[in-house]
Enzyme design. Sequence first.
Site, PDB file in Angstrom:
ATOM      1  N   LYS A 240       0.831  -1.203   0.000  1.00 39.00           N
ATOM      2  CA  LYS A 240       0.000   0.000   0.000  1.00 39.00           C
ATOM      3  C   LYS A 240       0.868   1.257   0.000  1.00 39.00           C
ATOM      4  O   LYS A 240       0.491   2.297  -0.562  1.00 39.00           O
ATOM      5  CB  LYS A 240      -0.932  -0.008   1.212  1.00 39.00           C
TER       6      LYS A 240
ATOM      7  N   LYS B 291      -2.790   0.821   8.959  1.00 38.26           N
ATOM      8  CA  LYS B 291      -3.043  -0.193   7.941  1.00 38.26           C
ATOM      9  C   LYS B 291      -1.794  -1.025   7.696  1.00 38.26           C
ATOM     10  O   LYS B 291      -0.681  -0.497   7.679  1.00 38.26           O
ATOM     11  CB  LYS B 291      -3.464   0.450   6.620  1.00 38.26           C
TER      12      LYS B 291
ATOM     13  N   GLY C 247      -8.675  -7.148   3.154  1.00 38.04           N
ATOM     14  CA  GLY C 247      -9.764  -7.793   3.880  1.00 38.04           C
ATOM     15  C   GLY C 247      -9.909  -7.352   5.320  1.00 38.04           C
ATOM     16  O   GLY C 247     -10.463  -8.076   6.141  1.00 38.04           O
TER      17      GLY C 247
ATOM     18  N   LYS D  15      -5.286   9.299   7.589  1.00 37.49           N
ATOM     19  CA  LYS D  15      -6.337  10.051   8.248  1.00 37.49           C
ATOM     20  C   LYS D  15      -7.641   9.275   8.111  1.00 37.49           C
ATOM     21  O   LYS D  15      -7.964   8.758   7.034  1.00 37.49           O
ATOM     22  CB  LYS D  15      -6.479  11.427   7.594  1.00 37.49           C
TER      23      LYS D  15
ATOM     24  N   LYS E 219     -15.987  -6.227   4.669  1.00 41.09           N
ATOM     25  CA  LYS E 219     -17.208  -6.008   3.895  1.00 41.09           C
ATOM     26  C   LYS E 219     -18.253  -7.072   4.255  1.00 41.09           C
ATOM     27  O   LYS E 219     -17.924  -8.240   4.428  1.00 41.09           O
ATOM     28  CB  LYS E 219     -16.887  -6.057   2.399  1.00 41.09           C
TER      29      LYS E 219
ATOM     30  N   GLU F 284      -9.731   0.586  -5.776  1.00 41.70           N
ATOM     31  CA  GLU F 284     -10.620   0.969  -4.688  1.00 41.70           C
ATOM     32  C   GLU F 284     -10.446   2.446  -4.343  1.00 41.70           C
ATOM     33  O   GLU F 284      -9.322   2.952  -4.253  1.00 41.70           O
ATOM     34  CB  GLU F 284     -10.373   0.085  -3.462  1.00 41.70           C
TER      35      GLU F 284
ATOM     36  N   GLU G 162      -6.385   1.704  -2.888  1.00 43.98           N
ATOM     37  CA  GLU G 162      -5.463   0.632  -3.255  1.00 43.98           C
ATOM     38  C   GLU G 162      -5.941  -0.019  -4.543  1.00 43.98           C
ATOM     39  O   GLU G 162      -7.060   0.217  -5.010  1.00 43.98           O
ATOM     40  CB  GLU G 162      -5.370  -0.416  -2.148  1.00 43.98           C
TER      41      GLU G 162
ATOM     42  N   ARG H   6      -6.220  -9.192  -7.846  1.00 39.11           N
ATOM     43  CA  ARG H   6      -6.753 -10.561  -7.755  1.00 39.11           C
ATOM     44  C   ARG H   6      -8.249 -10.525  -8.007  1.00 39.11           C
ATOM     45  O   ARG H   6      -8.845  -9.457  -8.119  1.00 39.11           O
ATOM     46  CB  ARG H   6      -6.490 -11.127  -6.360  1.00 39.11           C
TER      47      ARG H   6
END
Length: 649
Positions: free
Chosen positions: A116, A155, A161, A198, A234, A272, A285, A289
């Site tokens: 990331k 992160k 996920g 943030k 999610k 995303e 990101e 896949r």
Amino acid sequence: MLKKILIANRGEIASRIIRSCQDLGFETLAVYSPIDRGMPFVKAADQAISLQSNDSAHSYLNAPLLLAIAQKYGADALHPGYGFLAENADFAKACQDQGLVFIGPEPETLAKMGSKIAARQIMSAAGIPVVPGFEGPISEFAAAAQTLGYPVLIKASAGGGGRGMRLVRSPEDLDAAIESASREALKAFGDSSLLLEKYLSPVRHIEVQIVGDGKGKVWHLLERECSLQRRYQKVIEEAPAPNLTAETRQKLYQWALQVGECLQYKSLGTVEFAVDSQEQIYFLECNTRIQVEHPVSEAITGLDLVGLQLQLANNHALELVQDQIVAQGHAIECRLYAEDPSHDFAPSTGSITHFKPPQRNGYRCDAGIESGSQISVYYDALLAKLIAHGPTRELALARMMRYLKETQIFGLKTNLPFLRAILQNPKLQAGLLSTGLIGEMGWKMPLADPVVYLAALIAVHFQMRSKGPLKGIRAGFRNQVNPWNKTLIEINLVQQELEYKYERSQDHTVQIQCRIADCTYAIFALECSENHVCFELNQRFFHFEICWQAEQLWLHHPEFGNFQAQCISRLRPPQTAQAQNVYTSQMPGKILKVLVQLNQAVALHQPLLVIESMKMETQILAQSDGIVTGLYVSESQLIESGTLCIEIQ
């Protein structure tokens, strides 16, 4: 030309990949851990080889073993699915070095987007806005967090996920969050690197599906709404995203295509974005896949996304025309998890005695389970994905609610009641979505309707009668003439006393008078077996599917949902009251860390243990000040639900 494909994954995504492979004429080679040997994907594959370990590090993450199996059994390609090694650049390169086609992007793309930190830097250089953040050393996180302003998100750089992600609301919580996120990231991805962002709120999580041929041509396959999340995982996704302006939608497509072209992208990918309340867009990101939520994109485009991956890997040109890729209706996906909503969504393990999703037009179920499947602590809690499709969002929502109502699953607790509650939320119904919506709901496990207790009573009554006259005597009986019996039934942790009497009529039905609290019910029990209960109440017919699992009773009715019931004996032997400061595990799992020692003084809310179950970490906190007088577990120990862990006096 490819002939045989090794699927280096498990569960529902392995079954999904096998289906597309076989539709296109490829042989399939599955790999499985011992605990997975009875799973549907193992049975569906043309060949299946044991990995001989349940530990992910020695099975699905064991790159040398996977490559050796591919070579031994003649696979010429490998599909990694999602998770595990799907975004591992070194693994993709090792596949290529062995002459094995890795079904996914090139290793160089995986390396760039697998971090990331690197992805943020590349996108910033390309002029695509990113969420304000900090990518420097962890030793400078405290200062950076002050500059960004709390709350902030930690992160995992190699994560996905929701793994290795922590929300930090104050400086006092920063160090513990860093330690926890780093440990989880190292275990899940083999990389403990972290970054700081943030925390934006309110914000939507919207992603654009792309596919590239590796020769400079990239297509977008429309967008998905993925804002409905719990613990950064999610829960419900839909496509297309509701309530987006045409300008914002086109900008999302433009930037997603720019990302793909910048990377000379080959295979499927997902770009995303975070979209705030003013529809300002920030790159998050690029997932390199197949995504868990890909079925909603398949539903509205009519494309087989796994099939596209296989075509590209087999050097077939894609015959796609961007202008012809338009949304065909609306699709919604609900993730069915093995979680117990009545215990704060603790992981739920055990045997699935019965699983039956409805089969109907507009419905799709991508399942990793079937009746008889064993669910263990070793892997994540995802059981199946339920997808509903319709010409409009309103019809798709209605179909999904019907889908959730009719899905039967017995043997362990799931999040089905929670999913039903979310779909009824007025903001969701209106398409007013954000990543904080689920947290705002304040959801509690609903009480069971009295009708459910009545169905359980009939099932229990007939089961006891089938065991003979002596065993059929209800606990609490009196040695005198009294037509009323009493029983105690527990559903969703709520115990309810029922008083009842019955008589058999000439037409062989049984009439039952039942008192619950201040209400009296007159029931005509029409039919009862090991599989169902039918009765009439107030001139209304009820049909419950049921299943006995030892002394546990499972019930399903479309209106009320799935329930576990237990008949509590009224003549239970006396039990010693549990000490106030005895700590038992509420879930099966693995002890990751023991944070205290015998005879150590502890303070209120001090962390005592860290338990991992289904890839989720849970801290056990002290409920009062005291001294550790008993320590009964050790690090790396596997424990069952109810295991005594610590005593504090």
